[in-house]
Design an enzyme around this catalytic site. Structure first.
Site, short mmCIF file in Angstrom:
data_model
loop_
_atom_site.label_atom_id
_atom_site.label_comp_id
_atom_site.label_asym_id
_atom_site.label_seq_id
_atom_site.Cartn_x
_atom_site.Cartn_y
_atom_site.Cartn_z
N TRP A 149 36.52 50.59 43.34
CA TRP A 149 36.89 51.37 44.52
C TRP A 149 36.86 50.55 45.80
O TRP A 149 37.36 50.98 46.82
CB TRP A 149 35.92 52.56 44.67
CG TRP A 149 34.47 52.13 44.56
CD1 TRP A 149 33.71 52.15 43.43
CD2 TRP A 149 33.65 51.56 45.58
NE1 TRP A 149 32.46 51.62 43.69
CE2 TRP A 149 32.40 51.26 45.01
CE3 TRP A 149 33.85 51.28 46.94
CZ2 TRP A 149 31.36 50.67 45.73
CZ3 TRP A 149 32.81 50.70 47.67
CH2 TRP A 149 31.59 50.41 47.07
N ASN A 150 36.25 49.36 45.80
CA ASN A 150 36.02 48.71 47.10
C ASN A 150 37.27 48.03 47.68
O ASN A 150 37.40 47.91 48.88
CB ASN A 150 34.81 47.77 47.07
CG ASN A 150 34.96 46.64 46.10
OD1 ASN A 150 35.85 46.65 45.24
ND2 ASN A 150 34.10 45.65 46.20
N PRO A 174 42.49 52.82 37.92
CA PRO A 174 41.73 52.59 39.15
C PRO A 174 40.46 53.42 39.12
O PRO A 174 40.34 54.36 38.33
CB PRO A 174 42.69 53.07 40.24
CG PRO A 174 43.63 54.02 39.58
CD PRO A 174 43.65 53.72 38.10
N SER A 228 31.43 45.77 38.14
CA SER A 228 30.05 45.28 38.05
C SER A 228 29.83 44.44 36.79
O SER A 228 30.53 44.62 35.78
CB SER A 228 29.09 46.46 38.03
OG SER A 228 29.35 47.27 36.91
N GLU A 249 36.18 39.72 36.60
CA GLU A 249 35.80 39.46 38.01
C GLU A 249 34.63 40.38 38.30
O GLU A 249 34.81 41.58 38.53
CB GLU A 249 36.98 39.78 38.94
CG GLU A 249 38.20 38.92 38.74
CD GLU A 249 38.03 37.53 39.31
OE1 GLU A 249 37.03 37.26 40.00
OE2 GLU A 249 38.90 36.68 39.04
N CYS A 283 32.39 42.10 46.86
CA CYS A 283 31.76 41.21 45.87
C CYS A 283 31.47 39.82 46.44
O CYS A 283 30.56 39.15 45.98
CB CYS A 283 32.65 41.09 44.64
SG CYS A 283 34.30 40.54 45.06
P1 NAP Z 1 31.80 49.54 38.25
O1 NAP Z 1 30.85 50.65 38.23
O2 NAP Z 1 31.65 48.45 37.29
O3 NAP Z 1 33.24 50.21 38.13
C1 NAP Z 1 34.43 49.46 38.15
C2 NAP Z 1 35.49 50.19 37.36
O4 NAP Z 1 35.05 50.32 36.00
C3 NAP Z 1 35.80 51.59 37.85
O5 NAP Z 1 37.17 51.87 37.66
C4 NAP Z 1 34.96 52.45 36.92
O6 NAP Z 1 35.48 53.74 36.75
C5 NAP Z 1 35.11 51.68 35.62
N1 NAP Z 1 34.04 51.91 34.64
C6 NAP Z 1 32.73 52.13 34.87
N2 NAP Z 1 32.08 52.23 33.68
C7 NAP Z 1 33.01 52.07 32.70
C8 NAP Z 1 32.97 52.07 31.27
N3 NAP Z 1 31.83 52.26 30.61
N4 NAP Z 1 34.12 51.89 30.59
C9 NAP Z 1 35.28 51.70 31.25
N5 NAP Z 1 35.38 51.68 32.59
C10 NAP Z 1 34.26 51.86 33.31
O7 NAP Z 1 31.83 48.83 39.68
P2 NAP Z 1 31.98 49.50 41.09
O8 NAP Z 1 30.68 50.02 41.51
O9 NAP Z 1 33.15 50.41 41.12
O10 NAP Z 1 32.41 48.23 41.97
C11 NAP Z 1 31.50 47.40 42.53
C12 NAP Z 1 31.27 46.17 41.67
O11 NAP Z 1 32.50 45.47 41.50
C13 NAP Z 1 30.34 45.19 42.31
O12 NAP Z 1 29.45 44.67 41.37
C14 NAP Z 1 31.27 44.12 42.86
O13 NAP Z 1 30.66 42.87 43.05
C15 NAP Z 1 32.31 44.09 41.80
N6 NAP Z 1 33.55 43.50 42.32
C16 NAP Z 1 33.90 42.25 41.89
C17 NAP Z 1 35.06 41.65 42.40
C18 NAP Z 1 35.46 40.27 41.96
O14 NAP Z 1 36.60 39.90 42.21
N7 NAP Z 1 34.61 39.51 41.31
C19 NAP Z 1 35.85 42.33 43.33
C20 NAP Z 1 35.46 43.60 43.73
C21 NAP Z 1 34.31 44.18 43.21
P3 NAP Z 1 34.98 55.00 37.61
O15 NAP Z 1 34.45 54.48 38.89
O16 NAP Z 1 36.18 55.83 37.77
O17 NAP Z 1 33.93 55.64 36.77
#
Ligand code: NAP
Length: 475
Positions: A149-150, A174, A228, A249, A283
């Site tokens: 979402w970020n 997304p 994450s 990522e 991130c």
């Molecule tokens: P997240 O909880 O890992 O969620 C990311 C995506 O994965 C969302 O679309 C989420 O769906 C989905 N998701 C969650 N659990 C899942 C599962 N068990 N199976 C399939 N899909 C699943 O991360 P977030 O809190 O949204 O984002 C923040 C994290 O992203 C931070 O750790 C940040 O550092 C990282 N990030 C990394 C980068 C990079 O380029 N390295 C860039 C941006 C962000 P829902 O939300 O719809 O449940």
């Protein structure tokens, strides 16, 4: 949503019903729109459509694919104000930042419209006079992505543009919190002439249900995930069954280092940009600061003065620089890190309080030490913990003392020091006298548990191509 001029950008929204997914504005905590939850059986049908569409798409020339991406880019630019407003409404970041993300997101379309024309193969010197060897690069097939979402537009286009340029079809889930930006961006792709089955956006109340299909379906040949580390780890395990190509990522814990020979004003400017963009929910955000003894007091004073100028509020309001956190869980988590740090001995130099709704005061904590929880975890909030250091080598060890390896930053006036430190930092990206490092022309990605694979740059398209080696014999 009344303020959106091009109503076609909202085509994917639906009326409220029991099965619809509500999209909430984090600044007001009110519902802004609903989108349909797409069932697993429907997603399976879409995978088949995506597969069929990909077969035709890969037969197009790179120039034909490039033309569609260029037109899509232009439509994003023409609709930038609407896209930015949609993003701020569902994500909360200030409007100026949303516009910045629309530009950044669109830049990948333009970049890969060009890179798609350069997916060269090789002719390799033969090992025997009767043979000739060459390689070609071919699209992997159906590529799928799960995004956070970020950065609700850029994290999609950074994957979709190279995938489509390479000749793949693309499916994306997304985050349920910010789907409107994704559907609006996809709508512009269709208007640019991209067949709908080549770019499919899906959401379901259960992200696990979508993840199950993306990871285990044999016709999906590639999974690209941004999110994450915890979820990435889980998706890698799930993808093992089909030996799927993946790129990850993941999370970060970026050190921001200020050496005693740095230009402190420049360091403060870089620190504000790196730490407080998107209310610290990035991130590559500076997550912990290390400042050398001789400049510690000066940095803390000037940095705190700069933080005091930040304006917290609804991102649609003029002059706001810090929006809300994405939801109440995020706010609780950030407030928990602040109170634990204080219990462990940190001092509050600025802020430290939660505000009404999902807002948190921009916060500066001093007297922070390496063993505190706040240094060890990804904060994802507008909080800057500052650690004092004296020796360069001890600093490098502290900076590398994390499972993460995404971005890092340091400020110095010394060229030898710049080389020595940059080479020793165990990170995929290093900002040297620079707080903003994201650009479509450079390879974005991490090492260690921040993931693998690179996005953007000439490398980004490699993730969506297979190399085929052809050996001609009997010559
Ligand atoms: P997240 O909880 O890992 O969620 C990311 C995506 O994965 C969302 O679309 C989420 O769906 C989905 N998701 C969650 N659990 C899942 C599962 N068990 N199976 C399939 N899909 C699943 O991360 P977030 O809190 O949204 O984002 C923040 C994290 O992203 C931070 O750790 C940040 O550092 C990282 N990030 C990394 C980068 C990079 O380029 N390295 C860039 C941006 C962000 P829902 O939300 O719809 O449940």
């Amino acid at each position: 949503m009344e303020q959106i001029v091009n109503k076609s950008l909202l085509n994917a929204t639906c009326d409220a019903n029991d099965d619809a997914i509500a999209v909430i504005n984090p600044a007001t905590e009110q519902v802004v729109a609903y989108i349909p939850s797409i069932s697993s059986s429907e997603i399976l049908k879409l995978v088949e459509k995506s597969k069929q569409a990909q077969k035709l798409w890969q037969q197009k020339t790179a120039a034909e694919r490039s033309k569609v991406l260029e037109t899509w880019y232009q439509l994003m630019m023409d609709n930038a104000d609407d896209l930015a407003r949609i993003m701020t409404l569902e994500q909360g970041k200030p409007l100026a930042e949303s516009k910045g993300e629309v530009n950044y997101g669109a830049s990948f379309l333009k970049w890969f419209a060009e890179e798609g024309k350069r997916t060269y193969g090789e002719v390799i010197p033969e090992p025997a006079s009767s043979k000739r060897i060459m390689t070609i690069r071919q699209p992997v097939g159906v590529a799928a992505a799960i995004t956070p979402w970020n950065f609700p537009i850029a994290m999609i286009t950074r994957k979709a543009a190279p995938a489509l340029a390479a000749g793949c079809s693309f499916m994306v889930k997304p985050a349920n919190q910010t789907p409107l930006s994704a559907y609006a961006t996809a709508e512009l792709a269709y208007q640019a002439g991209l067949p709908r089955d080549l770019l499919i956006v899906v959401n379901n109340h259960s992200s696990v249900a979508v993840g199950d299909i993306f990871c285990t379906h044999d016709d999906i040949k590639k999974l690209s995930f941004t999110g994450s580390t915890e979820v990435g780890r889980h998706l890698i395990k799930q993808s093992a069954e089909t030996i799927k190509r993946t790129s990850m990522e993941l999370g970060g814990n970026a050190p921001f280092i200020v050496f005693d020979d740095a230009n402190i004003d420049d360091a403060v400017e870089g620190a504000i940009a790196s730490k407080f963009r998107n209310a610290g929910q990035t991130c590559v955000c500076a997550n912990r600061f290390y400042v050398q003894d001789a400049v510690y007091d000066e940095f803390v004073e000037k940095f705190t003065q700069a933080v005091a100028k930040l304006k917290v509020g609804d991102g649609l309001e003029e002059g706001v620089t810090i929006g809300p956190l994405v939801d109440s869980r995020a706010k609780e988590s950030v407030m928990g890190y602040i109170s634990t740090a204080i219990e462990q001995g940190a001092k509050v130099a600025m802020g430290g309080q939660g505000l009404d709704g999902l807002f948190v005061e921009p916060t500066v904590l001093t007297d922070v030490t390496q063993d505190m929880d706040i240094v060890q975890t990804e904060l994802f909030g507008p909080v800057a913990p500052i650690v004092r250091f004296s020796d360069d080598q001890e600093l490098v060890e502290k900076a590398n003392d994390t499972i993460y390896g995404l971005a890092s930053y340091f400020y110095t006036g010394s060229i030898p020091r710049a080389f020595h430190i940059a080479e020793q930092l165990e990170y995929g990206m290093v900002g040297i006298n620079e707080g903003l490092i994201s650009t479509e022309v450079a390879p974005f990605g991490g090492v260690k548990q921040s993931g693998f694979g690179r996005e953007g740059a000439k490398q980004g398209i490699d993730e969506y191509l297979n190399i085929k080696y052809m050996c001609f014999g009997g010559l």
